[in-house]
Design an enzyme around this catalytic site. Structure first.
Site, mmCIF file in Angstrom:
data_model
loop_
_atom_site.group_PDB
_atom_site.id
_atom_site.type_symbol
_atom_site.label_atom_id
_atom_site.label_comp_id
_atom_site.label_asym_id
_atom_site.label_seq_id
_atom_site.Cartn_x
_atom_site.Cartn_y
_atom_site.Cartn_z
ATOM 1 N N PHE A 129 16.445 49.139 7.151
ATOM 2 C CA PHE A 129 16.483 50.472 6.349
ATOM 3 C C PHE A 129 17.170 51.363 6.993
ATOM 4 C CE2 PHE A 129 15.129 54.030 3.855
ATOM 5 C CZ PHE A 129 15.201 53.550 2.694
ATOM 6 N N ASP A 200 7.982 49.973 11.948
ATOM 7 C CA ASP A 200 7.927 50.783 10.638
ATOM 8 C C ASP A 200 7.382 49.822 9.731
ATOM 9 O OD1 ASP A 200 8.631 51.655 8.241
ATOM 10 O OD2 ASP A 200 10.510 52.433 8.996
ATOM 11 N N TYR A 225 4.577 56.035 -0.738
ATOM 12 C CA TYR A 225 4.816 56.088 -2.012
ATOM 13 C C TYR A 225 5.436 54.594 -2.924
ATOM 14 C CZ TYR A 225 9.421 56.836 0.042
ATOM 15 O OH TYR A 225 10.478 56.875 1.095
ATOM 16 N N LYS A 226 5.300 53.612 -1.923
ATOM 17 C CA LYS A 226 5.698 52.299 -2.162
ATOM 18 C C LYS A 226 4.137 51.542 -2.601
ATOM 19 C CE LYS A 226 9.865 52.320 0.515
ATOM 20 N NZ LYS A 226 10.536 52.328 1.846
ATOM 21 N N ARG A 371 15.882 42.839 -6.095
ATOM 22 C CA ARG A 371 14.557 43.040 -5.683
ATOM 23 C C ARG A 371 13.605 43.032 -6.660
ATOM 24 N NH1 ARG A 371 13.659 47.306 -0.818
ATOM 25 N NH2 ARG A 371 13.799 48.692 -2.854
#
Ligand SMILES: *Cc1c(COP(=O)(O)O)cnc(C)c1O
Length: 412
Positions: A129, A200, A225-226, A371
């Protein structure tokens, strides 16, 4: 193809045996949507609506400034951190909710490199990321002194660990492929070389079993928020192992991390414990929106969530195997895979847009990755099987050839 399809017996049996099936009702589910993007923005827990309403109308509207004490606002970051600790194998006093994942990376990279003087290198992986690498670059630019970021493919990380490396930064589950890195082995290897190791957990927290203390982890960050369904831009968490809490100091030395913020003295003195990694006034509305999602995840428990996410992914892989032009871009072995499954196709972007038009919402990552995220609490096996059928139909009919599916939006 008839619509809606009736699930076959395998799928019916999977749903009937699902111990988490009742959690579906805890989430808002828009009509006509199969939502496979909970790995980017989780669904809305129904309880968050009432909670936010109370915080806005009662605590803010009537309580006003008194609510910092009376409604427990001032302790919310630590309280929520303590809850999230239970999902990632940490102790409650080792985790705090604060700022964004990006800002937390900055704080911990600088603090870690200051604790490893004489070591100039932060080691990480290419292709994960981007904000992680950008924040490391920015932190090292600020620190100066010849410090630099070095990138090595995952297979070469251990060989690149040497006496120059002060910090190893890795993502536990890869945002594109969902490949899971070996936390225990890589932590041990980094520490054996004298480095600190920062994980992470953005694509792991709330979906995979993570055992930070079991792996003797030093530092971690992650977003909420995932899979934690905390709401758009909800604040992130950070973990600092107890043994490092008195030696590491946050470079963002805001008053909320001060030992006595309400003494209003002129000089910064880092607070004790995890609180020293807080910075400014906490975003109370966002914190309030986050708590119901965390509570649901704790109630479900990570072993059950991880098992279901893997089973959903397995089903999707089986039902999309052999589709023309599609290649599995995630590990087939579920023990090596995070919560999503990525499929690559040269027309991946247009196919995903055609899927979204049919109500199957996933996302696209350059250059050719579609995804599909399998949030274990709001999803059923029937929905996942149906999404695979719709994908097969979009491919067979070449519905994605329509030029409207090739226009790019700002957020993919
Ligand atoms: C989602 C994600 C982030 C998000 O960082 P923000 O500061 O919230 O934008 C960071 N790192 C990884 C690995 C992620 O998956």
């Amino acid at each position: 193809m008839s619509d809606p399809e009736v699930p076959d017996t395998e799928v019916l049996a999977l749903d009937a045996a699902d111990p988490l099936a009742s959690f579906r009702d805890a989430f808002e589910a828009p009509q006509g949507v199969i939502y496979l993007d909970g790995n980017s923005l989780g669904q809305l827990p129904k309880a968050a609506v009432g909670r936010l309403d109370t915080v806005v109308r009662e605590e803010w509207g009537r309580g006003l400034i008194r609510s910092w004490n009376d409604a427990g606002w001032i302790g919310a970051q630590a309280r929520l951190g303590g809850k999230i600790a239970g999902l990632i194998g940490a102790e409650p006093d080792e985790v705090i909710v604060s700022d964004s994942t990006s800002a937390n990376l900055y704080k911990l990279v600088v603090a870690a490199m200051q604790a490893r003087p004489g070591r100039a290198v932060v080691l990480s992986e290419p292709g994960d990321f981007p904000t992680d690498l950008y924040m490391i670059e920015g932190a090292l630019r600020t620190m100066g002194g010849g410090r630099r970021l070095e990138l090595r493919a995952n297979a070469d990380i251990e060989a690149a660990l040497n006496a120059e490396v002060g910090l190893l930064v890795l993502c536990h589950s890869h945002y594109k492929t969902a490949a899971v890195r070996q936390m225990r082995e890589l932590t041990r290897a980094g520490q054996a070389a004298g480095a600190l190791v920062l994980w992470d957990l953005s694509h792991s927290g709330g979906v995979l079993e993570v055992d930070l203390n079991g792996c003797n982890a030093d530092l971690a960050v992650g977003c909420t928020y995932k899979y934690l369904n905390g709401g758009p831009g909800s604040p992130a968490y950070l973990f600092v192992a107890r043994r490092h809490q008195q030696t590491l100091v946050s470079p963002l030395s805001g008053w909320m991390g001060h030992a006595r913020p309400f003494d209003f003295v002129d000089h910064y003195e880092a607070g004790g414990g995890i609180q020293r990694f807080a910075c400014g006034t906490p975003p109370m509305l966002s914190l309030a929106g986050l708590e119901p999602g965390v509570d649901l995840a704790l109630e479900a428990g990570t072993p059950r969530m991880a098992a279901k996410a893997r089973a959903l992914g397995d089903l999707f892989i089986r039902r999309t195997d052999g589709l023309e032009g599609v290649r599995l871009a995630s590990p087939r072995d579920p023990s090596l895979r995070g919560g999503h499954v990525s499929l690559s196709h040269p027309d991946g972007y247009a196919i995903m847009q055609a899927l979204i038009a049919r109500g199957v919402i996933g996302d696209f990552r350059e250059p050719d990755i579609m995804r599909f995220g399998f949030s274990p609490l709001p999803l059923s096996f029937a929905e996942v099987a149906r999404a695979a059928e719709i994908l097969a139909d979009v491919l067979a009919t070449r519905a994605y050839d329509d030029p409207i599916y090739r226009q790019r939006s700002a957020v993919t």
